[in-house]
Design an enzyme around this catalytic site. Structure first.
Site, PDB file in Angstrom:
ATOM      1  N   GLY A   1       0.818  -1.214   0.000  1.00 29.28           N
ATOM      2  CA  GLY A   1       0.000   0.000   0.000  1.00 29.28           C
ATOM      3  C   GLY A   1       0.852   1.264   0.000  1.00 29.28           C
TER       4      GLY A   1
ATOM      5  N   SER B   1       2.508   3.267  -5.390  1.00 28.32           N
ATOM      6  CA  SER B   1       1.238   3.853  -5.776  1.00 28.32           C
ATOM      7  C   SER B   1       1.072   3.881  -7.269  1.00 28.32           C
ATOM      8  CB  SER B   1       1.084   5.244  -5.186  1.00 28.32           C
ATOM      9  OG  SER B   1       1.957   6.113  -5.838  1.00 28.32           O
TER      10      SER B   1
ATOM     11  N   ALA C   1       2.779   6.665  -8.773  1.00 24.83           N
ATOM     12  CA  ALA C   1       4.195   6.557  -9.150  1.00 24.83           C
ATOM     13  C   ALA C   1       4.316   6.047 -10.585  1.00 24.83           C
ATOM     14  CB  ALA C   1       4.924   5.641  -8.174  1.00 24.83           C
TER      15      ALA C   1
ATOM     16  N   ASP D   1      -0.183  11.829  -3.497  1.00 25.80           N
ATOM     17  CA  ASP D   1       0.755  10.780  -3.919  1.00 25.80           C
ATOM     18  C   ASP D   1       1.426  11.133  -5.242  1.00 25.80           C
ATOM     19  OD1 ASP D   1      -1.764  10.586  -5.037  1.00 25.80           O
ATOM     20  OD2 ASP D   1      -1.990   8.441  -4.735  1.00 25.80           O
TER      21      ASP D   1
END
Ligand code: MEV
Length: 328
Positions: free
Chosen positions: A115, A118, A121, A162
């Site tokens: 987790g 991501s 990414a 993120d």
């Protein structure tokens, strides 16, 4: 956006995963959060070809002996789950920069990302490699905006923290939607990360909080305000190395996350085990429902907290404050 004359036939970019420190969920509602990049990198290789098509190879597709092939003009939502973020990223770059011919894309990364890895990414690495192949230079802000738009195309929702973490790396103070992105000049704090097991989906927990917010708007807004105030104060404490007070803020934030209904027995076991072994604070990280927690454990309690996390779940270890997206 700047164009250079050099089109490169093949480029690999990599981007880091992330650990949310403070402000998860509240950041979806415009509050600030703190996130640090983790050295759990995904890489994306983009290569020009002459097929006129987009060919995508991911670890899972390779295992099945398959390559996803799609025409550029057929790219669009709904995207197939396995390649959604790559396709959305390619579609956004094609729209912004044009398309010189066919492309082969190969993605690679850790099998289990806890987790912390991501989809963002992968999206950021795809954008970075593709624009580099085209000879287009994007600043960090422009890369964030392109990749965030692609993430929203692929998953519909998300604060973008993120994406920012994958682009900028290090530790960021981030306000929902990317209205503020401030890289913090700090040493990573002495954290230990514990893994509680996989969860069903981040989306389910974001939707669950949205439902609670719809039913108890004024109350939940106050919880988000408190989470935002915690992130604001924690930003200063991180810089000062004021660990005792930072640990207290972690515990308060954990209580608020519990109130949102995103805690689980296995996360709670890890969190209490870490606190009982001497951690100054412990909280879940991210959407909740599974995945990771982290504990603040400077010496002399570090070894004891590490042992307690191992016993209550799984200890995972990645360097924090990792470098943002880079061309390999
Ligand atoms: C998930 O890692 C963090 C959330 O705040 C969702 C988001 O910010 O997009 C729950």
């Amino acid at each position: 956006m700047e164009y250079s004359s050099s089109v490169s036939p093949k480029i690999t970019a990599s981007a880091p995963g992330k650990l949310m420190l403070f402000g998860e969920h509240a950041v979806v509602y415009g509050r600030p959060c703190l996130v640090t990049a983790v050295d759990l990198r995904v890489s994306v290789t983009v290569e020009l070809n002459t097929t006129g098509l987009l060919q995508i190879s991911t670890p899972l597709l390779r295992e099945q002996g398959e390559v996803r092939t799609v025409a550029f003009d057929a790219l669009g939502s709904p995207y197939p789950p396995e390649t959604a973020f790559v396709e959305a990223a390619i579609a956004r770059v094609v729209r912004a920069c044009g398309m010189p011919g066919g492309l082969s894309i190969t993605t690679d990364g850790p099998r289990l990302s806890y987790g912390l890895g991501s989809s963002s990414a992968v999206t950021v690495a795809t954008v970075a490699a593709f624009v580099a192949v085209l000879g287009v230079e994007l600043g960090k802000r422009a890369m964030f905006e392109l990749a965030y738009a692609a993430v929203l195309d692929a998953q519909g929702k998300g604060s973008g923290f993120d994406v920012a973490s994958a682009v900028y790396g290090g530790t960021l103070y981030y306000v929902g939607g990317g209205t503020t992105i401030i890289p913090l000049e700090i040493e990573p704090p002495p954290l230990l990360i514990g893994y509680s097991g996989a969860k069903v989906s981040t989306r389910r927990f974001v939707d669950g909080v949205a439902q609670l917010h719809a039913q108890h708007t004024a109350l939940i807004e106050r919880i988000f305000d408190s989470m935002g105030a915690i992130a604001d104060e924690a930003r200063g404490l991180l810089g000062q190395g004021a660990w005792e007070r930072l640990g207290e803020l972690m515990d308060i934030n954990q209580g608020l996350l519990d109130a949102l209904g995103v805690n689980t027995p296995s996360l709670a076991r890890l969190i209490y085990a870490a606190r009982e072994a001497g951690a100054l604070g412990a909280k879940l990280s991210g959407a909740g429902g599974g995945d990771c927690m982290y504990a603040l454990a400077p010496e002399p309690a570090r070894a004891a907290v590490e042992g307690a996390i191992r016993e209550a779940g799984e200890r995972v270890s990645f360097a924090l404050g990792a470098e943002g997206v880079r061309i390999e």
